[in-house]
Structure formats: C-alpha cells, structure tokens
Design a protein around this motif. Structure first.
Motif, mmCIF file in Angstrom:
data_model
loop_
_atom_site.group_PDB
_atom_site.id
_atom_site.type_symbol
_atom_site.label_atom_id
_atom_site.label_comp_id
_atom_site.label_asym_id
_atom_site.label_seq_id
_atom_site.Cartn_x
_atom_site.Cartn_y
_atom_site.Cartn_z
ATOM 1 N N THR B 43 49.692 13.511 23.407
ATOM 2 C CA THR B 43 50.446 12.583 22.486
ATOM 3 C C THR B 43 51.838 12.870 22.196
ATOM 4 O O THR B 43 52.586 12.145 21.944
ATOM 5 N N GLN B 83 47.690 6.801 18.644
ATOM 6 C CA GLN B 83 46.510 7.077 18.755
ATOM 7 C C GLN B 83 45.989 7.049 17.309
ATOM 8 O O GLN B 83 44.809 6.764 17.081
ATOM 9 N N ASP B 154 47.810 5.366 23.754
ATOM 10 C CA ASP B 154 47.300 6.719 23.618
ATOM 11 C C ASP B 154 45.661 6.649 23.165
ATOM 12 O O ASP B 154 45.471 6.331 21.891
ATOM 13 N N GLU B 155 44.662 7.065 23.941
ATOM 14 C CA GLU B 155 43.634 7.409 23.503
ATOM 15 C C GLU B 155 42.919 6.186 22.886
ATOM 16 O O GLU B 155 42.276 6.142 22.104
HETATM 17 MG MG LIG Z 1 46.490 13.022 21.148
#
Ligand SMILES: [Mg+2]
Ligand SMILES: Nc1ncnc2c1ncn2[C@@H]1O[C@H](COP(=O)(O)OP(=O)(O)O)[C@@H](O)[C@H]1O
Lengths: 247, 244
Positions: B43, B83, B154-155
């Motif tokens: 991240t 995220q 992100d994720e």
């Molecule tokens: Mg992360």
C-alpha cells in the motif's frame, strides 16, 4: 460551477438527510426558546426586575451563542473527524479536487445552517413572545460571524490534534459544556458571577456571547470580545491548517 | 511504452524502513501485480505512486510526469481505488458518480460505468446500505470515472465472497481491454496468478522477484513430487531471515 459549490450542494443535501445535524442546527434554538418561554410563564412576562423587559428577551442572544457552540462542537467536529477516519478526504485526494475543498464545503453548509437556525429562532420569538429582536443588526451580524469563526477554528483545531473520531467527540464534549457555562446558558445577562465572567471574557464562546448580548440590546460589542473571538479564529485556524492530517 | 517507472523508492516511518529501494516499470496495457503478505509495503508503494504519500528517496514517474509535480494533471491520468476508503453513509450511488465525474474534464458516462460494474439497480441506494461487494464495485467505478489511463487497485477483492471475487476479476480484465493499464495490489495467490501479466513479489519492503506468474512457478520446479503452484513459488521467495 466550481468543485466547491458542487461539494457544498452535495454536503447540504447530506446535512438535511441527517436528522441530528438537521435538528441541532435548524430547530434546536427555536424549540429551546419556545419550550422555555412556555414552561416558565415568568420568562415571557415583563418583569420589573429586568427593567420592564421580558426575561426571555435577555436569553435570546445567549441562545444564539448556544447554537454556535452546539453546531461546531457536535455536528461539524464529528463530520470532520469522520471524513478523515473513513477515508472520505483521502479518496478526494486521489481526484483533481483537493480534500480541503470538502472542508470548505462543510464550513459553508454549517454557517448557512447556523444563520437559518438563528433566523428561525428570532422569527419564532417575535411571533410567540412578541420579542422586538436585536436592536443593533450590524453589530449582531459581526458578533455572530466572529463567534462562529472562533468556534469553527476550535472545531478544526480539535479535529486536527485528535487521533480519531471517538477522541474528537470526547474532547469536543469536554470543551462544549464549560463553554456553555461561560456563554451564560445557565446564568444569562448579569446573573453570571463576576469571577466567572472574567474567565468567560477570554473563552471563545463566552466572548461571543457577551458580544451578541451587547449587540442584541442595541450597543456595540466591547473591543475585548471582538479581539478575543478574532484571535481564537485566527490562531486555532492557523494551527489547524498546519497540524491537520488528511488520513 | 512505459507507463509507470519507479526507481529506488524508499519510505521510512520513524527509523523503520517500510519500503526499501524498490524499482520496477509497468508497460502500457499490462495488468501488473504487486503480491506480498500484510505489512510488506504494498500500500505504501502504490500510495507513493498515486501521489498520496511522499517518498523519502527515489523517483517515480507516470507517463513521464514526476509524481511530486503537477498534482492535477497526474490525478487526471491515474484512477485510484484505495484499500480503506468509504463514502458518506447517506450519499447515494448515483449522486457519488455524478459528483465525482464533475471533478474531471473528460469523464466517463457514469450511467454506463454503473452498468459495467452491475450497480444500475442501486443508483438511488445510500452508500451505507450497499453490501461489501457493491461498495467495492462502486469504488472501482469511482476509480474509473475520470477516464484514467492507469488504474491503481489496492486489495479490491478482500472480504468478497468467491462469486463476487470472480466477477471483480472479470471487471478488471474488461478495464484492461478498454486500454487502461492496471496496477493491482493483492495478497491472494489465485488472484495474482489468474489476472496478472507480471508480478512483483514484495517481502519486507523489497522486491524479491519480478516475472510472469508462469516463470515464477517454473523457477521452483516440483515440490514434494507435485508441480509447484504460485503459492509454492511465493513461499520459496519470501520469508528469508525469518524463523520458519
Ligand atoms: Mg495494504
Ligand atoms: N502512516 C504510517 N505510519 C507508520 N507506519 C506505517 C504507516 N503506514 C504504514 N505503516 C507500516 O508500514 C508497513 C507497510 O505497510 P503497508 O504498506 O500498508 O503494507 P501492505 O499494504 O503490504 O500490507 C507496515 O508495517 C505498517 O504498519
């Protein structure tokens, strides 16, 4: 339309959808004045103790200060810290619009709501109790805007230095209740003890309340009270800008 | 053509170095994956690329623009799905799309985009009422609303059920097919293997391997008599310097 006006429009819609913020900013001052005036009959009867004035009339400018304190220390503060905690500001930071624009939009919405709530209260007091309203409008406007600016600065500062929304709310209420005392919510007019008043002069809401009361009764606020509110607005505002974390 | 170029990226918090001299490039039209365990620095890396955090050392350029340079121009080129980022509870799906599209000079058609992520029926639904998968899909739609040339995700399948994950994968392929370069952060092996053209394997803030998923697996050969999969490759590459 600029991003600021679009965000302000969107935030205004959200504000109106939130029953708590809606109530505290728009209805609370009016409800308080009407309930107090009706619950305590002596409040709305002209009294020789108050120079033939209705006691409720002494209380109206204090309610304005109370409204400023309530909106800034509850709605505004919690929205600001939640927007950071939930990543709303950070998401905005990924777009061409700066996240500070959203804070600007929030301030605009809160000030508009405060002004509307105050107007509603004054109209209700005129209709229900025959209140004459403020006797020095320009002075009242200056006092109201300076007082709001001071308390907005304090809210921004608290949001800046607290780590999360819970802590912001906690510090907010720690500040809120003493602030109401110094504003004269329990001791309006000349009823505040002399010692307390000397402290109140140097608190943002106490100074704002004194300025509002002076203007309401036809005078001009004391330079001290204008200086104190302006100083709070500038100092807390600058500190908040320097210390605020966007995520 | 190189879209993202990261050179010697380093980020410290206090005296902890959480990203340590990371370098890689992403080519146009790729789905480039960053794979690593929690805390590996994924991240931090993509938020530096998005211009949300300032690196302590190293350079990053996106389409030749330095990320410390023109804020607005950069943000028009990059769409980011963070995220952890929510919207206001009472903001409706359609309102969010309309509002965010107004931030860009040449936005996508937000109704089409909502249809592409399967949220047409939710257009009047407030954010708080959406399911986890719907929130993620809205987040992807918002990342794409400005017609970006790079999407950083992100994720985005964390917390989704298997069906929703597969639908999200399909969506990511569609994004790439529209000509958008995708930088995808994940800690799921199957996701990395299915989706990514190339993978940077992160461990403790460094890149320990960078190749196609097939090549990463081939390098491991057989494990206990079985053909290795990406997880075997990942385990072989990471965790050095740790106890087990
Ligand atoms: Mg992360
Ligand atoms: N703002 C921050 N302050 C201090 N430490 C941080 C901060 N952000 C991330 N970290 C630390 O940096 C490391 C890498 O974090 P991150 O990039 O989020 O990893 P990943 O996304 O791979 O899980 C973690 O150990 C995390 O605790």
């Amino acid at each position: 339309m600029s991003a600021l006006t679009r965000l302000a429009g969107s935030e205004a819609r959200l504000f109106l959808r939130e029953p708590m913020s809606f109530f505290f900013a728009l209805a609370f001052p009016t409800v308080l004045v009407v309930v107090l005036g009706n619950a305590i009959p002596a409040f709305s009867e002209p009294s020789p103790d108050f120079g033939g004035e209705r006691p409720i009339n002494l209380y109206l400018p204090v309610v304005l200060a109370l409204a400023v304190g309530t909106v800034t220390m509850t709605s505004l503060l919690s929205v600001l810290s939640q927007y950071r905690e939930r990543g709303v500001l950070k998401r905005l930071a990924t777009t061409p619009v700066k996240p500070s624009t959203l804070i600007g939009a929030q301030l605009a919405v809160n000030i508009a709501a405060l002004v509307a709530g105050a107007a509603l209260m004054m109209a209700a007091a005129a209709v229900v109790f025959g209140s004459r309203g403020p006797e020095n409008w320009p002075a009242l406007l200056v006092a109201f805007l300076l007082g709001s600016a001071a308390m907005i600065g304090v809210a921004l500062f608290i949001a800046a230095v607290t780590p999360n929304a819970r802590a912001s709310a906690g510090v907010g209420s720690l500040v809120y209740f003493p602030m109401l005392f110094f504003a004269g919510v329990w001791t309006p007019g000349d009823m505040m003890p002399e010692g307390a008043r000397r402290v109140a002069d140097f608190t943002p809401l106490g100074a704002a309340s004194q300025a509002l009361q002076d203007a309401w009764h036809g005078g001009w606020p004391q330079p001290l009270h204008l200086a104190v509110t302006a100083a709070y607005a500038v100092v807390t505002g600058i500190l908040a800008i320097r210390l605020f974390r966007w995520q | 053509m190189t879209v993202i170029e990261v050179n010697g990226l380093t980020k410290r918090y206090g005296d902890r170095t959480v990203v340590d001299g990371v370098s890689f490039t992403v080519a146009e039209g790729e789905i480039f994956g960053i794979l690593g365990e929690n805390g590996a620095g994924k991240t931090t890396t993509v938020e530096c690329i998005s211009g949300l955090r300032t690196p302590d050392a190293g350079t990053i350029s996106v389409f030749g623009l330095d990320t410390r340079g023109d804020r607005e121009q950069l943000r028009r080129l990059i769409g980011v799905q963070l995220q952890e980022s929510q919207l206001q509870d009472r903001l409706r799906v359609g309102e969010a799309m309309q509002l965010y599209s107004s931030f860009y000079p040449d936005p996508a058609d937000w109704r089409e985009l909502l249809a592409a992520v399967g949220l047409t029926e939710q257009v009047r639904m407030p954010y708080a009422k959406l399911s986890g998968g719907q929130k993620q899909r809205l987040s992807i739609a918002l990342a794409l609303i400005g017609n970006p040339r790079v999407a950083i995700l992100d994720e985005l399948t964390t917390g989704l059920d298997p069906r929703a994950r597969r639908e999200t994968w399909k969506l990511i392929r569609q994004i790439r097919d529209r000509g958008v370069t995708v930088l995808l952060v994940t800690h799921f092996m199957d996701e990395a293997e299915r989706l990514c053209d190339r993978l940077a394997v992160f461990d403790g803030g460094r890149i320990v391997a960078l190749d196609t998923p097939a090549a990463l697996i081939a390098n491991v050969g057989d494990v206990d008599g079985y053909r290795a999969n990406l997880e075997d490759a990942f385990l072989a590459l990471t965790g050095t310097g740790r106890d087990n």
